[in-house]
Design an enzyme around this catalytic site. Structure first.
Site, PDB file in Angstrom:
ATOM      1  N   SER A 164       0.874  -1.059   0.120  1.00  0.00           N
ATOM      2  CA  SER A 164       0.010  -0.447   0.472  1.00  0.00           C
ATOM      3  C   SER A 164       0.823   1.188  -0.171  1.00  0.00           C
ATOM      4  O   SER A 164       1.734   1.530  -0.963  1.00  0.00           O
ATOM      5  CB  SER A 164      -0.771  -0.222   1.013  1.00  0.00           C
ATOM      6  OG  SER A 164      -1.959   0.469   0.847  1.00  0.00           O
ATOM      7  N   ASP A 206      -8.583  -4.678  -6.322  1.00  0.00           N
ATOM      8  CA  ASP A 206      -8.304  -3.491  -5.223  1.00  0.00           C
ATOM      9  C   ASP A 206      -8.648  -2.396  -6.139  1.00  0.00           C
ATOM     10  O   ASP A 206      -7.671  -2.300  -7.042  1.00  0.00           O
ATOM     11  CB  ASP A 206      -7.052  -3.918  -5.000  1.00  0.00           C
ATOM     12  CG  ASP A 206      -6.142  -2.587  -4.477  1.00  0.00           C
ATOM     13  OD1 ASP A 206      -6.947  -2.276  -3.156  1.00  0.00           O
ATOM     14  OD2 ASP A 206      -4.949  -2.258  -3.718  1.00  0.00           O
ATOM     15  N   HIS A 257      -7.552  -5.801  -1.317  1.00  0.00           N
ATOM     16  CA  HIS A 257      -5.996  -5.307  -1.516  1.00  0.00           C
ATOM     17  C   HIS A 257      -4.980  -5.835  -0.268  1.00  0.00           C
ATOM     18  O   HIS A 257      -3.953  -6.115  -0.367  1.00  0.00           O
ATOM     19  CB  HIS A 257      -6.345  -3.858   0.303  1.00  0.00           C
ATOM     20  CG  HIS A 257      -5.173  -2.680  -0.215  1.00  0.00           C
ATOM     21  ND1 HIS A 257      -4.697  -2.223  -1.552  1.00  0.00           N
ATOM     22  CD2 HIS A 257      -4.946  -2.190   0.608  1.00  0.00           C
ATOM     23  CE1 HIS A 257      -3.715  -1.080  -0.966  1.00  0.00           C
ATOM     24  NE2 HIS A 257      -3.876  -0.581   0.037  1.00  0.00           N
TER      25      HIS A 257
END
Length: 642
Positions: free
Chosen positions: A492, A578, A610
């Site tokens: 991320s 995602d 994600h």
């Protein structure tokens, strides 16, 4: 003599077995505990244990009780006979629940019923997809009905194209009965389409069962209002962030009392994660990040008295306190983790300041393992601040040897890096594979004051990058770190960090791994679903040419503008559904690496968001992660003799 020999053999066997280390397969056999509450009689904790099955590619669950005084866990068939049902009104007349209802026309067949085999989606605004799901015009709504067989439910958001519980993660914690059972409070962001994607303005609404009217209990606040609870005396309490669009704002504890909204944590330099009232209504206990851990705090409730409001830290240690389950006498029941142990349920005696472990879901497994050691290290940053760095050492660590070392880059970007236990980014497993792990509490993390937390906004490629390099350079001074075998990994915002560092690291690292990372800030702004996040963190959209903060985010702080400097192998991991950091980010990065002739690999999970949630996919993730490190750091299952 015979007994002595048997005892020695037993001890030798135990010593040998204790030298086992964590493996991906073992990690995905561990039970995962979810506390459900205190039993009706107040004597037991009720909890669920979910255990993954790699063979079946899913998890199964069992339910248990264990005495708060201690003892052996007892399996139960279900929980309805032992737990108070929080969804039943205090007077027992009604039941509250939630379900999804169709409100908006989105699908082709919604507009053209005679074309019911069409596969089309039509949108007139943003919020057309969220997290991992496309919007098909369905919304979560709160209902209530009489507590009797066959009763018909009443939708308290009838006709409204808003969600309560909130998507994607909200549950029944998003609504509650008032203490008199005459009303229901619920969390909702009453904005639709593009405005929904631009805002964090959730409010707490109260629906009166007698009048059918709804009032906004948090009107005038424009950030997140969440987690509504009532005090024992009936005072509405919730968590509040002030600024619209800022998802990581300071989270304060608010009590609505005698027409006033009392902020109990306004003068405390921290942020609240979750809370629970004491049974006597005199204190609120809450969990908050502090110096690389999550700890238990208390704040007194002064009411109308002139007693000063005081926030006090209750627990301290290199562990995380998680779920606040409830109270039993002087004990508060919580869950606890550390970097070597998944969550278990503990009681903490508030008078004696003592801990007692109540569950042992994974104790037997951990007892067979040689565990990693975690150390605190405080590093001076380039701007003269003190930064906590967690250093995780391999099991059976030998300081006379040299170890390959990984810089771990945390996501968020404003989530704390604490003594948590991840089933993917698992420090225990990294260490068990022979790596030293360097995990800095760099700029942007909670638990080090609001100023430290906020500094990363609009500065993604600034001071925080110096923080990362300060951490790895400082630890690399140790004789046990093999400077020729340094890696950098993260997901991320941590994936963004990997992409950015790949262009500026000055040959420090020999390998990179980026999972669902932001590679191109401009295309990220154009495709992510929660636009408010990039508006805040980047400073605005890329077309605002006179916006200095935004232009820096799309130029200087954009990893694509340093790709010409890439010269290091990189593994790029991407989830297909995602929508927070969409697939194009990983594709762009992999394409750039390949065209530049850099050793690279694209690990693509079409059905994962994600995160990586399916057991078999998770095992492939782990195997590819360590396979890549072996290929590029030449670990060969050993460490280097000095």
């Amino acid at each position: 003599m015979r007994k002595t020999i048997l005892l020695m053999l037993t001890m030798m066997s135990l010593t040998a077995s204790a030298q086992n280390v964590m493996t991906p397969e073992l990690l995905w056999k561990l039970g995962r505990i979810t506390p459900l509450g205190i039993s009706k009689d107040g004597k037991n904790v009720v909890y669920k244990v979910s255990t993954p099955s790699v063979e079946e590619n899913k998890s199964s669950s069992k339910y248990y009780t264990v005495a708060i005084s201690g003892g052996t866990a007892v399996e139960i068939r279900d929980t309805k006979d032992v737990l108070v049902d929080k969804n039943i009104s205090p007077d027992g007349k009604y039941v509250v629940y939630n379900q999804e209802v169709k409100i908006d026309n989105v699908l082709g067949k919604d507009y053209y019923p005679n074309l019911d085999k069409s596969n089309v989606q039509i949108y007139n605004g943003l919020d057309y997809r969220h997290w991992d799901t496309w919007n098909e015009g369905k919304f979560n709504h709160v209902f209530y009905k009489e507590n009797k067989e066959g009763a018909e439910g009443i939708d308290i958001l009838k006709g409204e194209n808003f969600d309560s519980p909130q998507k994607p993660f909200g549950g029944d914690e998003d609504y509650n009965w008032s203490t008199d059972g005459k009303s229901i409070v619920y969390v909702c962001k009453k904005k639709a389409g593009t405005q929904y994607a631009l805002s964090t303005d959730t409010n707490i609404y109260e629906y009166n069962l007698e009048t059918g009217k709804t009032s906004n209990r948090t009107e005038g606040n424009f950030g997140y209002d969440t987690a509504p609870q009532f005090s024992p005396s009936g005072d509405l309490t919730w968590l509040q962030m002030k600024r619209d669009g800022y998802e990581a704002d300071k989270n304060d504890l608010i009590v609505s009392f005698k027409g006033m909204k009392m902020n109990l944590t306004a003068n405390w330099d921290g942020t609240v994660s979750s809370f629970k009232w004491s049974n006597d209504g005199k204190k609120i206990y809450f969990i908050a990040p502090i110096d690389g851990t999550l700890q238990l705090f208390e704040v007194n409730f002064p009411g109308l008295t002139k007693i000063a409001i005081t926030v006090k830290q209750i627990t301290k240690g290199d562990f995380d306190v998680h779920d606040l389950v409830g109270f039993s006498g002087d004990d508060i029941i919580v869950t606890r983790t550390d970097m070597n142990h998944a969550a278990e349920i503990f009681s903490y005696n508030l008078k004696k300041n003592t801990w007692k472990q109540l569950t042992n879901v994974n104790t037997a497994t951990y007892s067979t393992l040689a565990l990693s050691k975690t150390e605190r290290r405080y590093v001076t940053t380039t701007d003269g601040k003190k930064m906590l760095v967690w250093v995780i050492l391999p099991p059976n660590f030998d300081a006379t040897k040299k170890y390959p070392t990984l810089l771990y880059c945390q996501g968020g970007p404003q989530s704390p890096l604490t003594q948590s236990y991840s089933f993917r980014w698992n420090f225990q497993l990294m260490a068990a594979n022979g790596y030293v792990v360097v995990a800095p509490n760099r700029r942007g993390m909670q638990g080090h004051g609001v100023e430290w937390n906020e500094q990363i906004s609009k500065d993604w490629g600034g001071q925080v990058m110096d923080d990362y390099l300060s951490a790895i350079d400082d630890v690399a001074k140790e004789s046990y770190v093999d400077k020729a075998r340094l890696g950098c990994v993260g997901a991320s915002y941590g994936g963004y960090s990997v992409f950015y560092l790949a262009g500026i690291h000055n040959n420090r690292f020999k390998t990179f791994i980026a999972h669902d990372g932001v590679f191109n800030t401009q295309s990220m702004f154009g495709t992510t679903e929660e636009v408010f996040f990039n508006n805040w963190d980047f400073g605005g959209p890329y077309w605002e040419k006179d916006n200095a903060a935004a232009q820096k985010a799309y130029t200087k702080f954009n990893p694509i503008n340093n790709v010409q400097n890439w010269n290091t192998p990189i593994l790029i991991i991407q989830g297909g559904i995602d929508y927070r950091v969409p697939i194009g980010q990983g594709q762009e990065a992999f394409q750039a690496a390949q065209i530049r002739g850099i050793k690279s690999r694209f690990l693509y999970f079409p059905e994962e968001n994600h995160w990586v949630l399916k057991p078999q996919n998770a095992l492939v993730w782990q195997k590819e992660f360590y396979k890549w490190l072996k290929e590029t750091l030449l670990i060969n299952n050993s460490v280097t003799e000095m």
